[in-house]
Design a protein around this motif. Sequence first.
Motif, PDB file in Angstrom:
ATOM      1  N   LEU A 205       4.181 -13.363   0.779  1.00  0.00           N
ATOM      2  CA  LEU A 205       3.276 -11.978   0.775  1.00  0.00           C
ATOM      3  C   LEU A 205       1.802 -12.631   0.518  1.00  0.00           C
ATOM      4  O   LEU A 205       1.711 -13.409  -0.484  1.00  0.00           O
ATOM      5  N   LEU A 206       1.002 -12.292   1.371  1.00  0.00           N
ATOM      6  CA  LEU A 206      -0.485 -12.790   1.345  1.00  0.00           C
ATOM      7  C   LEU A 206      -1.411 -11.631   1.230  1.00  0.00           C
ATOM      8  O   LEU A 206      -0.976 -10.507   1.856  1.00  0.00           O
ATOM      9  N   GLN A 207      -2.389 -11.806   0.553  1.00  0.00           N
ATOM     10  CA  GLN A 207      -3.425 -10.716   0.356  1.00  0.00           C
ATOM     11  C   GLN A 207      -4.968 -11.453   0.286  1.00  0.00           C
ATOM     12  O   GLN A 207      -5.020 -12.343  -0.542  1.00  0.00           O
ATOM     13  N   LYS A 208      -5.789 -11.115   1.124  1.00  0.00           N
ATOM     14  CA  LYS A 208      -6.911 -11.852   1.249  1.00  0.00           C
ATOM     15  C   LYS A 208      -8.104 -11.132  -0.014  1.00  0.00           C
ATOM     16  O   LYS A 208      -8.635 -12.250  -0.813  1.00  0.00           O
ATOM     17  N   SER A 211      -8.344  -5.264  -2.482  1.00  0.00           N
ATOM     18  CA  SER A 211      -8.265  -3.999  -1.791  1.00  0.00           C
ATOM     19  C   SER A 211      -7.863  -4.487  -0.282  1.00  0.00           C
ATOM     20  O   SER A 211      -7.715  -3.320   0.412  1.00  0.00           O
ATOM     21  N   SER A 212      -7.419  -5.615   0.143  1.00  0.00           N
ATOM     22  CA  SER A 212      -6.832  -5.680   1.530  1.00  0.00           C
ATOM     23  C   SER A 212      -5.512  -5.259   1.556  1.00  0.00           C
ATOM     24  O   SER A 212      -4.744  -5.348   0.625  1.00  0.00           O
ATOM     25  N   LEU A 213      -4.915  -5.543   2.757  1.00  0.00           N
ATOM     26  CA  LEU A 213      -3.474  -5.001   3.291  1.00  0.00           C
ATOM     27  C   LEU A 213      -2.826  -6.231   2.541  1.00  0.00           C
ATOM     28  O   LEU A 213      -3.329  -7.238   2.692  1.00  0.00           O
ATOM     29  N   SER A 258       3.428  -8.714   9.186  1.00  0.00           N
ATOM     30  CA  SER A 258       3.446  -7.210   9.147  1.00  0.00           C
ATOM     31  C   SER A 258       2.651  -6.857   7.976  1.00  0.00           C
ATOM     32  O   SER A 258       2.958  -7.482   6.937  1.00  0.00           O
ATOM     33  N   GLU A 259       1.509  -6.127   8.086  1.00  0.00           N
ATOM     34  CA  GLU A 259       0.824  -5.774   7.063  1.00  0.00           C
ATOM     35  C   GLU A 259       1.004  -4.344   6.457  1.00  0.00           C
ATOM     36  O   GLU A 259       1.106  -3.179   7.068  1.00  0.00           O
ATOM     37  N   LEU A 260       0.890  -4.344   5.278  1.00  0.00           N
ATOM     38  CA  LEU A 260       1.121  -2.964   4.509  1.00  0.00           C
ATOM     39  C   LEU A 260      -0.246  -2.665   3.758  1.00  0.00           C
ATOM     40  O   LEU A 260      -0.632  -3.097   2.961  1.00  0.00           O
ATOM     41  N   ASN A 261      -0.401  -1.282   3.750  1.00  0.00           N
ATOM     42  CA  ASN A 261      -1.672  -0.775   3.187  1.00  0.00           C
ATOM     43  C   ASN A 261      -1.193  -0.185   1.817  1.00  0.00           C
ATOM     44  O   ASN A 261      -0.674   0.804   1.481  1.00  0.00           O
ATOM     45  N   VAL A 262      -1.264  -1.089   0.944  1.00  0.00           N
ATOM     46  CA  VAL A 262      -0.839  -0.820  -0.732  1.00  0.00           C
ATOM     47  C   VAL A 262      -1.745   0.290  -1.444  1.00  0.00           C
ATOM     48  O   VAL A 262      -1.620   0.685  -2.345  1.00  0.00           O
ATOM     49  N   SER A 263      -2.919   0.463  -0.674  1.00  0.00           N
ATOM     50  CA  SER A 263      -3.722   1.495  -1.242  1.00  0.00           C
ATOM     51  C   SER A 263      -3.271   2.830  -1.334  1.00  0.00           C
ATOM     52  O   SER A 263      -3.791   3.818  -2.026  1.00  0.00           O
ATOM     53  N   LEU A 264      -2.227   3.123  -0.432  1.00  0.00           N
ATOM     54  CA  LEU A 264      -1.591   4.148  -0.129  1.00  0.00           C
ATOM     55  C   LEU A 264      -0.411   4.665  -0.968  1.00  0.00           C
ATOM     56  O   LEU A 264       0.173   5.555  -1.254  1.00  0.00           O
ATOM     57  N   ILE A 265      -0.181   3.267  -1.908  1.00  0.00           N
ATOM     58  CA  ILE A 265       1.214   3.470  -2.813  1.00  0.00           C
ATOM     59  C   ILE A 265       0.819   3.256  -4.294  1.00  0.00           C
ATOM     60  O   ILE A 265      -0.095   2.610  -4.536  1.00  0.00           O
ATOM     61  N   LYS A 266       1.107   4.222  -4.946  1.00  0.00           N
ATOM     62  CA  LYS A 266       1.157   4.107  -6.364  1.00  0.00           C
ATOM     63  C   LYS A 266       1.660   2.603  -7.027  1.00  0.00           C
ATOM     64  O   LYS A 266       2.918   2.512  -6.573  1.00  0.00           O
TER      65      LYS A 266
END
Length: 350
Positions: A205-208, A211-213, A258-266
């Motif tokens: 699991l990677l994140q730049k 606030s990134s995907l 495959s990238e997931l927008n975690v900003s949409l998830i509590k």
Amino acid sequence: MKTYLILFFLCCRAAAVKHSLKYYITGTSGITKIPGFVVVAMIDGIQYGYCDDNMKEIEPKQDWIKKLFQKKPEHLKDHSKRCLNNQQLFKTYMGVFKQRLNQTEDSHVLQSVSGCEWDDESHDVKGINQYGYDGEDFISLDLQTLTWITPKTQAVVIKHLWDTDKARLEFIKNLYMSVCPEYLKYYVGYGKSFLQRTEHPSVSLLQKTPSSLVSCHATGFYPDRADVFWRKDGEEIHEGVEKGQILPNHDGTFQMSSELNVSLIKHEHWKKYDCVFQLSELKEEILTPLNKTEIQTNWVSPSVFPPVVGGAVGGVLVLVLGGALYCYWRKRNDFQPVRGDRDKDNSLSG
């Protein structure tokens, strides 16, 4: 990272495999500092040969193909001859296309993909012969009807001209519907231990930035018949997900994200999500839960460490420019431009 293997039931019968032998050719005009002509030879999505206008002989890229060329030097000779011949063909076609499009001597790129696909169960064969020009579909050959197809009005004259050359059409049909499949079957048999192996991936699991995907990145798997996706409560989701293409690694394996927008998830709901990797040859899937403590990042707050520019940015630009042309073809795969070059020999790369 905690990665779990979850068994799932599959049909016991092995799935049919579609093998491919393809040649990606790129010619440029008015562009300096890169080769003006490049051929990348691929089998089952793996690069096995390379040549450009600075070489007189094709360079094998896999150990098994090196051994094959040593055993069958006529294959090495044939590929090398075709590389040299296609350089001249591309120069000719570049001139013709620029003339038909009323273009000046500015920078232009001519690309082609040619070859064949073979299904080892149904034994169906598909020939491929396509051209792209300046990043757009230009002209392609329908090998069933032996007619050229083009979305470009300016290329209609070329289409009609090539349609009338019946001898050339029959040559191309024989090349990609008969000769190419025979080469492909021989190569698949010879390189079986390499081409029909199975390799498990490393999943991360990677994140730049915070606030990134969040990217679920699988790399090192083989073959390329794989999928990476996100699930919530055991159900595959598509909203807020951006799936990438399967891309080759330098060692003959593949990678996919495959990238997931975690900003949409509590955050309290993260435990409901997991990333799933599936490989067609395996009776298992690799499950990676969405866990903040497992996310890898090289991000450093600007207040702690100022961003580095200059050399680093330049390096990134070099990588992007170097891979752009190939990634275009990989992404499009069997896109809709086509090459119609003809050589008097039964050449797979011509």
